[in-house]
Write a protein that holds these residues in place. Structure first.
Motif, PDB file in Angstrom:
ATOM      1  N   PRO B 104       0.836  -1.201   0.000  1.00 21.76           N
ATOM      2  CA  PRO B 104       0.000   0.000   0.000  1.00 21.76           C
ATOM      3  C   PRO B 104       0.870   1.250   0.000  1.00 21.76           C
ATOM      4  CG  PRO B 104       0.049  -0.972   2.191  1.00 21.76           C
ATOM      5  CD  PRO B 104       0.858  -1.879   1.304  1.00 21.76           C
ATOM      6  N   THR B 105       0.506   2.228  -0.809  1.00 23.26           N
ATOM      7  CA  THR B 105       1.308   3.444  -0.908  1.00 23.26           C
ATOM      8  C   THR B 105       0.363   4.645  -0.912  1.00 23.26           C
ATOM      9  OG1 THR B 105       3.193   4.386  -2.131  1.00 23.26           O
ATOM     10  CG2 THR B 105       1.449   3.448  -3.461  1.00 23.26           C
ATOM     11  N   LEU B 106       0.797   5.733  -0.287  1.00 22.13           N
ATOM     12  CA  LEU B 106      -0.058   6.918  -0.142  1.00 22.13           C
ATOM     13  C   LEU B 106      -0.425   7.534  -1.484  1.00 22.13           C
ATOM     14  CD1 LEU B 106       1.640   8.769   2.824  1.00 22.13           C
ATOM     15  CD2 LEU B 106      -0.686   7.867   2.756  1.00 22.13           C
ATOM     16  N   GLY B 107      -1.619   8.054  -1.580  1.00 20.17           N
ATOM     17  CA  GLY B 107      -2.042   8.794  -2.763  1.00 20.17           C
ATOM     18  C   GLY B 107      -2.122   7.891  -3.974  1.00 20.17           C
ATOM     19  N   ASP B 108      -1.608   8.378  -5.100  1.00 20.56           N
ATOM     20  CA  ASP B 108      -1.570   7.601  -6.337  1.00 20.56           C
ATOM     21  C   ASP B 108      -0.134   7.094  -6.552  1.00 20.56           C
ATOM     22  OD1 ASP B 108      -3.058   7.100  -9.090  1.00 20.56           O
ATOM     23  OD2 ASP B 108      -1.001   7.702  -9.531  1.00 20.56           O
ATOM     24  N   PRO B 109       0.028   5.811  -6.889  1.00 20.56           N
ATOM     25  CA  PRO B 109       1.388   5.247  -6.992  1.00 20.56           C
ATOM     26  C   PRO B 109       2.270   5.944  -8.026  1.00 20.56           C
ATOM     27  CG  PRO B 109      -0.260   3.491  -7.033  1.00 20.56           C
ATOM     28  CD  PRO B 109      -1.008   4.788  -7.097  1.00 20.56           C
ATOM     29  N   ALA B 110       1.659   6.541  -9.066  1.00 19.63           N
ATOM     30  CA  ALA B 110       2.474   7.124 -10.144  1.00 19.63           C
ATOM     31  C   ALA B 110       3.051   8.479  -9.773  1.00 19.63           C
ATOM     32  CB  ALA B 110       1.639   7.249 -11.420  1.00 19.63           C
ATOM     33  N   ILE B 111       2.607   9.054  -8.660  1.00 18.96           N
ATOM     34  CA  ILE B 111       3.035  10.409  -8.297  1.00 18.96           C
ATOM     35  C   ILE B 111       3.893  10.372  -7.040  1.00 18.96           C
ATOM     36  CG2 ILE B 111       2.218  12.729  -7.688  1.00 18.96           C
ATOM     37  CD1 ILE B 111      -0.239  12.179  -9.431  1.00 18.96           C
ATOM     38  N   TYR B 112       5.205  10.458  -7.235  1.00 23.36           N
ATOM     39  CA  TYR B 112       6.179  10.521  -6.142  1.00 23.36           C
ATOM     40  C   TYR B 112       5.947   9.444  -5.091  1.00 23.36           C
ATOM     41  CZ  TYR B 112       6.882  15.239  -8.097  1.00 23.36           C
ATOM     42  OH  TYR B 112       7.116  16.298  -8.937  1.00 23.36           O
ATOM     43  N   SER B 113       5.784   8.193  -5.501  1.00 28.55           N
ATOM     44  CA  SER B 113       5.543   7.159  -4.489  1.00 28.55           C
ATOM     45  C   SER B 113       6.691   6.176  -4.352  1.00 28.55           C
ATOM     46  CB  SER B 113       4.250   6.399  -4.793  1.00 28.55           C
ATOM     47  OG  SER B 113       4.520   5.183  -5.447  1.00 28.55           O
ATOM     48  N   THR B 114       6.884   5.723  -3.133  1.00 30.58           N
ATOM     49  CA  THR B 114       7.861   4.683  -2.824  1.00 30.58           C
ATOM     50  C   THR B 114       7.515   3.383  -3.544  1.00 30.58           C
ATOM     51  OG1 THR B 114       8.134   5.698  -0.674  1.00 30.58           O
ATOM     52  CG2 THR B 114       8.884   3.444  -0.884  1.00 30.58           C
ATOM     53  N   GLY B 115       6.229   3.163  -3.746  1.00 28.75           N
ATOM     54  CA  GLY B 115       5.775   1.924  -4.379  1.00 28.75           C
ATOM     55  C   GLY B 115       6.331   1.732  -5.778  1.00 28.75           C
ATOM     56  N   PHE B 116       6.385   2.826  -6.541  1.00 27.48           N
ATOM     57  CA  PHE B 116       6.863   2.700  -7.914  1.00 27.48           C
ATOM     58  C   PHE B 116       8.359   2.371  -7.968  1.00 27.48           C
ATOM     59  CE2 PHE B 116       5.926   2.767 -12.270  1.00 27.48           C
ATOM     60  CZ  PHE B 116       4.607   3.123 -12.449  1.00 27.48           C
ATOM     61  N   TYR B 117       9.151   2.993  -7.092  1.00 24.66           N
ATOM     62  CA  TYR B 117      10.591   2.656  -7.045  1.00 24.66           C
ATOM     63  C   TYR B 117      10.787   1.179  -6.698  1.00 24.66           C
ATOM     64  CZ  TYR B 117      11.526   7.745  -6.600  1.00 24.66           C
ATOM     65  OH  TYR B 117      11.594   9.093  -6.784  1.00 24.66           O
ATOM     66  N   THR B 118      10.008   0.729  -5.711  1.00 25.26           N
ATOM     67  CA  THR B 118      10.135  -0.664  -5.281  1.00 25.26           C
ATOM     68  C   THR B 118       9.792  -1.606  -6.430  1.00 25.26           C
ATOM     69  OG1 THR B 118       9.563  -0.019  -3.025  1.00 25.26           O
ATOM     70  CG2 THR B 118       9.307  -2.348  -3.574  1.00 25.26           C
ATOM     71  N   CYS B 119       8.727  -1.271  -7.150  1.00 24.94           N
ATOM     72  CA  CYS B 119       8.300  -2.085  -8.288  1.00 24.94           C
ATOM     73  C   CYS B 119       9.376  -2.119  -9.375  1.00 24.94           C
ATOM     74  CB  CYS B 119       6.988  -1.520  -8.833  1.00 24.94           C
ATOM     75  SG  CYS B 119       6.226  -2.571 -10.068  1.00 24.94           S
ATOM     76  N   GLN B 120       9.959  -0.961  -9.655  1.00 27.06           N
ATOM     77  CA  GLN B 120      11.012  -0.905 -10.682  1.00 27.06           C
ATOM     78  C   GLN B 120      12.238  -1.703 -10.265  1.00 27.06           C
ATOM     79  OE1 GLN B 120      11.097   3.409 -10.933  1.00 27.06           O
ATOM     80  NE2 GLN B 120      10.236   3.369 -12.997  1.00 27.06           N
ATOM     81  N   THR B 121      12.620  -1.582  -8.990  1.00 28.88           N
ATOM     82  CA  THR B 121      13.781  -2.331  -8.487  1.00 28.88           C
ATOM     83  C   THR B 121      13.515  -3.825  -8.578  1.00 28.88           C
ATOM     84  OG1 THR B 121      14.200  -0.499  -6.962  1.00 28.88           O
ATOM     85  CG2 THR B 121      15.366  -2.553  -6.534  1.00 28.88           C
ATOM     86  N   LEU B 122      12.303  -4.216  -8.205  1.00 32.39           N
ATOM     87  CA  LEU B 122      11.904  -5.626  -8.271  1.00 32.39           C
ATOM     88  C   LEU B 122      11.998  -6.153  -9.709  1.00 32.39           C
ATOM     89  CD1 LEU B 122       8.834  -7.120  -6.473  1.00 32.39           C
ATOM     90  CD2 LEU B 122       9.085  -7.491  -8.904  1.00 32.39           C
ATOM     91  N   LEU B 123      11.547  -5.355 -10.664  1.00 31.03           N
ATOM     92  CA  LEU B 123      11.579  -5.805 -12.064  1.00 31.03           C
ATOM     93  C   LEU B 123      12.999  -5.852 -12.613  1.00 31.03           C
ATOM     94  CD1 LEU B 123       8.350  -4.083 -13.432  1.00 31.03           C
ATOM     95  CD2 LEU B 123       8.767  -6.540 -13.200  1.00 31.03           C
ATOM     96  N   GLU B 124      13.908  -5.027 -12.038  1.00 29.64           N
ATOM     97  CA  GLU B 124      15.317  -5.112 -12.426  1.00 29.64           C
ATOM     98  C   GLU B 124      15.932  -6.415 -11.893  1.00 29.64           C
ATOM     99  OE1 GLU B 124      15.910  -0.341 -12.185  1.00 29.64           O
ATOM    100  OE2 GLU B 124      17.316  -1.556 -11.016  1.00 29.64           O
ATOM    101  N   LEU B 125      15.590  -6.737 -10.640  1.00 28.63           N
ATOM    102  CA  LEU B 125      16.174  -7.919  -9.995  1.00 28.63           C
ATOM    103  C   LEU B 125      15.539  -9.219 -10.485  1.00 28.63           C
ATOM    104  CD1 LEU B 125      16.374  -6.576  -6.306  1.00 28.63           C
ATOM    105  CD2 LEU B 125      18.245  -6.749  -7.967  1.00 28.63           C
ATOM    106  N   ALA B 126      14.248  -9.163 -10.794  1.00 28.33           N
ATOM    107  CA  ALA B 126      13.529 -10.378 -11.211  1.00 28.33           C
ATOM    108  C   ALA B 126      12.525  -9.989 -12.305  1.00 28.33           C
ATOM    109  CB  ALA B 126      12.807 -11.005 -10.010  1.00 28.33           C
ATOM    110  N   PRO B 127      13.050  -9.846 -13.539  1.00 26.11           N
ATOM    111  CA  PRO B 127      12.222  -9.299 -14.639  1.00 26.11           C
ATOM    112  C   PRO B 127      10.994 -10.143 -14.959  1.00 26.11           C
ATOM    113  CG  PRO B 127      14.550  -9.419 -15.255  1.00 26.11           C
ATOM    114  CD  PRO B 127      14.408 -10.163 -13.972  1.00 26.11           C
ATOM    115  N   GLU B 128      10.986 -11.389 -14.522  1.00 21.50           N
ATOM    116  CA  GLU B 128       9.858 -12.254 -14.844  1.00 21.50           C
ATOM    117  C   GLU B 128       8.666 -12.042 -13.893  1.00 21.50           C
ATOM    118  OE1 GLU B 128      12.533 -12.948 -13.283  1.00 21.50           O
ATOM    119  OE2 GLU B 128      12.223 -14.444 -11.712  1.00 21.50           O
TER     120      GLU B 128
END
Lengths: 241, 241
Positions: B104-128
């Protein structure tokens, strides 16, 4: 005047993107004033909420808002202005009987919504009215989520601009922001694709049509899109990163 | 890897601004990874959802994301980068067991959210990995609704910009858009008030602190605000109309 006027954002299309607050207020208001873009058509906002809000026994008043271009620097088109007044008059007459009135509007009410114009017209005609704006999930946020593209991170800046602006203005914005959301692209798609190509931004752009709906399309190669088949609910996100 | 990672926008603070979709997914995921800004503090996202989502029996993993400035043109601060990796590693280990994980991330995930960074890092580490971003009500839309100020109407253009930019850049944006949303104003409020005064825009600005929460404040006279008492959740909407 005892009633309250609620302008309620119902999100971009998926009924599950209604908020708990929208659901509660739509369920509790006896009267719903719903916008529709074509005289003989159906209300998209109504189509979204009827899947999750029990509507039996409610008074539902459909009001036609002509889909004409609004320029903020000029007086509104008389037909559009008449629709705002008709909607506001209808709402005021209901508020005077003590009833609350809900006005569901697509996406977020603060972003290009008929609901905000209606609320402003109402407050001009009856300044003592109680009005509440209930925010909703915006089409912009939903497009970003569907495409997996963030709008702002870190010290990014975002611009939201109707694609109908001239190329000079668009180029200026495209070159000075990290993220640019181009709204209302469906009638100018061919020109926008040429512009993005010229600016070397074609690979940084993604088109999202009917975001969050069952018929949603995410298109990464914009050169494959035929302008004349694009739905009104189409936006492009350009992200320079 | 069978599980799905859901980054879920939970809105700006009022638990009623959760969407039906957020509620359903948060209720159905066995594991919740929740961000918090201070090592010894509580998670704001968790405080919002615990009012409406049944959490008994769930595994709740709090991860500390240091609140440090992120510049997109530079490498991330090592502590921040480590937090993203720690979060992504935790999520990946759970996805590998076949469980779905919600973030869960505050507001909308696409706007300055920690959630989006985490998702991007996850996809770098495990693209599948299977990832889904669920949009939420943004703080920007909620601020506009609370203040009764539209963000865009007709052919308006909107810019969203961190208030920490220098005065030259801010002035440029303030003078070329109809609506400017200044984010993260709490540490630079005094400078921003001086700038808005110089630009003749003080009467066009409204400050919204802790939007949608019980402690929300809407302040129209920005000269009455003491910078050192402002909460981190503070934005200014400047509207030229």
């Amino acid at each position: 005047m005892n009633g309250t006027f609620y302008v309620i954002g119902v999100g971009p299309g998926d009924p599950e993107l209604l908020t708990l607050k929208a659901l509660r207020l739509l369920a509790s208001c006896q009267t719903l004033v719903v916008p529709k873009g074509h005289e003989d058509g159906n209300s998209t906002a109504l189509a979204i909420i009827e899947k999750v809000v029990p509507l039996a026994g409610k008074e539902i008043i459909e009001i036609h808002f002509p889909m004409k271009k609004i320029r903020m620097s000029a007086a509104p088109d008389p037909d559009v202005d008449a629709a705002w007044r008709r909607a506001a008059d209808t709402v005021i007459s209901h508020l005077r009987t003590g009833h609350n009135v809900a006005f569901p509007t697509l996406g977020d009410p603060a972003i290009y919504s008929t609901g905000f114009y209606t609320c402003q017209t109402l407050l001009e005609l009856a300044p003592e009215s109680r009005t509440v704006i209930v925010p909703g999930v915006s089409a912009i946020g939903a497009c970003a989520a569907s495409a997996g593209v963030p709008l702002c991170q870190g010290d990014d800046m975002m611009a939201v601009i109707p694609a109908t602006f001239d190329n000079e203005r668009l180029t200026e914005v495209l070159n000075s922001f990290q993220t640019i959301v181009l709204m209302k692209v469906h009638r100018v798609m061919d020109r926008i694709v040429r512009l993005l190509t010229e600016q070397g931004l074609l690979d940084h752009a993604v088109l999202i049509e009917r975001t969050s709906q069952d018929t949603e399309r995410i298109i990464h190669d914009l050169t494959t899109v035929r302008q004349d088949e694009l739905h009104y609910f189409s936006s492009i996100i350009v992200r320079r990163r």
